[in-house]
Design a protein around this motif. Structure first.
Motif, short mmCIF file in Angstrom:
data_model
loop_
_atom_site.label_atom_id
_atom_site.label_comp_id
_atom_site.label_asym_id
_atom_site.label_seq_id
_atom_site.Cartn_x
_atom_site.Cartn_y
_atom_site.Cartn_z
N ASP A 157 1.01 -1.11 0.07
CA ASP A 157 -0.08 -0.03 -0.08
C ASP A 157 0.74 1.37 -0.04
O ASP A 157 1.43 1.47 0.99
N ILE A 158 0.99 2.07 -1.15
CA ILE A 158 1.90 3.03 -1.20
C ILE A 158 1.25 4.28 -0.45
O ILE A 158 2.23 5.32 0.00
N ASP A 159 0.12 4.24 0.01
CA ASP A 159 -0.46 5.41 1.01
C ASP A 159 0.25 5.19 2.17
O ASP A 159 -0.11 6.04 3.28
N ALA A 160 0.62 3.89 2.60
CA ALA A 160 1.39 3.77 4.00
C ALA A 160 2.68 4.08 4.01
O ALA A 160 3.28 3.63 4.91
N ILE A 161 3.34 4.51 2.91
CA ILE A 161 4.84 4.98 2.98
C ILE A 161 5.16 5.82 4.15
O ILE A 161 6.12 5.45 4.90
N ASP A 162 4.46 7.06 4.36
CA ASP A 162 4.57 8.04 5.49
C ASP A 162 4.55 7.39 6.75
O ASP A 162 5.47 7.26 7.82
N GLU A 163 3.70 6.35 7.05
CA GLU A 163 3.51 5.48 8.45
C GLU A 163 4.60 4.63 8.56
O GLU A 163 4.99 4.37 9.71
N ARG A 164 5.17 3.90 7.54
CA ARG A 164 6.42 2.95 7.50
C ARG A 164 7.66 4.03 7.99
O ARG A 164 8.41 3.39 8.92
N LEU A 165 7.87 5.06 7.38
CA LEU A 165 8.89 5.68 7.81
C LEU A 165 9.00 6.30 9.10
O LEU A 165 9.84 6.58 9.90
N ALA A 166 7.68 6.53 9.54
CA ALA A 166 7.52 7.26 10.82
C ALA A 166 7.72 6.19 11.83
O ALA A 166 8.00 6.52 13.06
N GLN A 167 7.39 4.95 11.75
CA GLN A 167 7.66 3.98 12.46
C GLN A 167 9.29 3.86 12.78
O GLN A 167 9.50 3.23 13.85
N GLY A 168 10.04 4.25 11.94
CA GLY A 168 11.58 4.14 12.05
C GLY A 168 12.09 3.15 11.09
O GLY A 168 13.31 3.13 11.18
N PHE A 169 11.63 2.90 10.20
CA PHE A 169 12.30 2.02 8.97
C PHE A 169 13.22 2.88 8.14
O PHE A 169 12.78 4.06 7.84
N ASP A 170 14.29 2.30 7.85
CA ASP A 170 15.28 3.21 7.19
C ASP A 170 15.20 3.26 5.49
O ASP A 170 15.57 4.11 5.07
N PHE A 171 14.48 2.01 5.09
CA PHE A 171 14.48 1.92 3.78
C PHE A 171 13.07 0.99 3.20
O PHE A 171 12.77 0.54 4.08
N LEU A 172 12.71 1.29 2.18
CA LEU A 172 11.46 0.78 1.87
C LEU A 172 11.47 0.11 0.45
O LEU A 172 12.10 0.46 -0.25
N ILE A 173 10.82 -1.04 0.48
CA ILE A 173 10.33 -1.36 -0.89
C ILE A 173 8.78 -1.02 -1.02
O ILE A 173 7.88 -1.58 -0.28
N ALA A 174 8.46 -0.01 -2.00
CA ALA A 174 7.07 0.40 -2.17
C ALA A 174 6.46 -0.19 -3.19
O ALA A 174 6.92 -0.04 -4.50
#
Length: 264
Positions: A215-232
């Motif tokens: 879910d690309i709408d969850a990008i902000d939430e995942r970064l706010a959780q503290g993840f350092d990088f993402l596969i979106a």
């Protein structure tokens, strides 16, 4: 070194997307976008080594600095050496549960005396033309990501991260949520709390932690959780979502059409 490994090593925040469609055209097209890497999935697809090799060529043909990282089916030295012989930038390995398994992973993609990788004149060595230089310098240049997907992996995350040669950890949300009895509850407070210790290892060990968000709408939430990088996003999901939007747009446009009355 590769672009993505440089970013990982320098506390950057690389972004990738997930490829499950085994066609070089998809890989080449996506690699033209502003992405640091693509993740080619061999674990839950029917892709062969030949398919992965042609996809890596597609990414290279895009000539945009995008890296190819391959998620292998298992922590198997034979599979791993054949994948890195293709010349990809990195590997991600599922179900790493202990420091011992992490060491096996690192040894599998390093030449002796640091590892057990067999030596061959593969694509990675320019088919032998760059043979000696590549073998001499390859150790430590391949991005090495350990997936945390089980209760054991969760408990041993810090020990896994501390294994020399592990560049990053990756929380596999589907498998880990299932293992914890919270399948698909990755937005729940309980799951967020359960995975926080893995995220916290980034602070204690200096090893970045990433995850996947379809879910690309969850990008902000995942970064706010503290993840350092993402596969979106995943290729097939993004494709289907786009077509759904087209269907909705078409239906909405039809609804706006006012029927012409046949009476004056």
């Amino acid at each position: 070194m590769t672009n993505t490994k440089d970013l990982i090593d320098s506390d950057g925040h690389p972004l990738g997307t997930w490829l499950s469609i085994g066609h070089p055209k998809v890989a080449e097209g996506v690699a033209q976008l502003d992405l640091d890497f693509v993740l080619v999935d061999m674990e839950h697809t029917t892709m062969t080594l030949e398919t992965v090799e042609t996809m890596a060529r597609g990414v290279d043909a895009a000539n945009n600095g995008t890296d190819t990282i391959v998620r292998v089916p298992w922590n198997d030295p034979v599979r791993l050496k054949r994948v890195v012989d293709i010349g990809v930038a990195g590997v991600m390995v599922p179900m790493i549960d202990s420091a011992e398994e992490a060491r096996t992973l690192v040894e599998s993609i390093r030449y002796p005396p640091e590892g057990i990788r067999g030596i061959a004149g593969s694509r990675a060595t320019d088919y032998g033309r760059n043979f000696e230089e590549y073998v001499t310098n390859a150790n430590g240049t391949i991005l090495t990501i350990a997936q945390i997907e089980t209760e054991a992996g969760l408990e041993n995350a810090e020990e896994i991260a501390n294994v020399d040669g592990i560049d990053a950890l990756f929380v596999g949300p589907a498998d880990l949520s299932s293992a914890l009895g919270m399948f698909a509850e990755w937005d729940s407070e309980e799951f967020t709390q359960a995975i926080q210790p893995v995220i916290d290892t980034s602070e204690t060990t200096g090893v970045p932690v990433g995850t996947l968000t379809v879910d690309i709408d969850a990008i902000d939430e995942r970064l706010a959780q503290g993840f350092d990088f993402l596969i979106a996003g995943k290729d097939i999901s993004l494709l289907m979502d786009s077509i759904d939007q087209a269907i909705d747009g078409y239906s909405a446009a039809l609804d706006k059409q006012t029927p012409t009355s046949s009476f004056d």
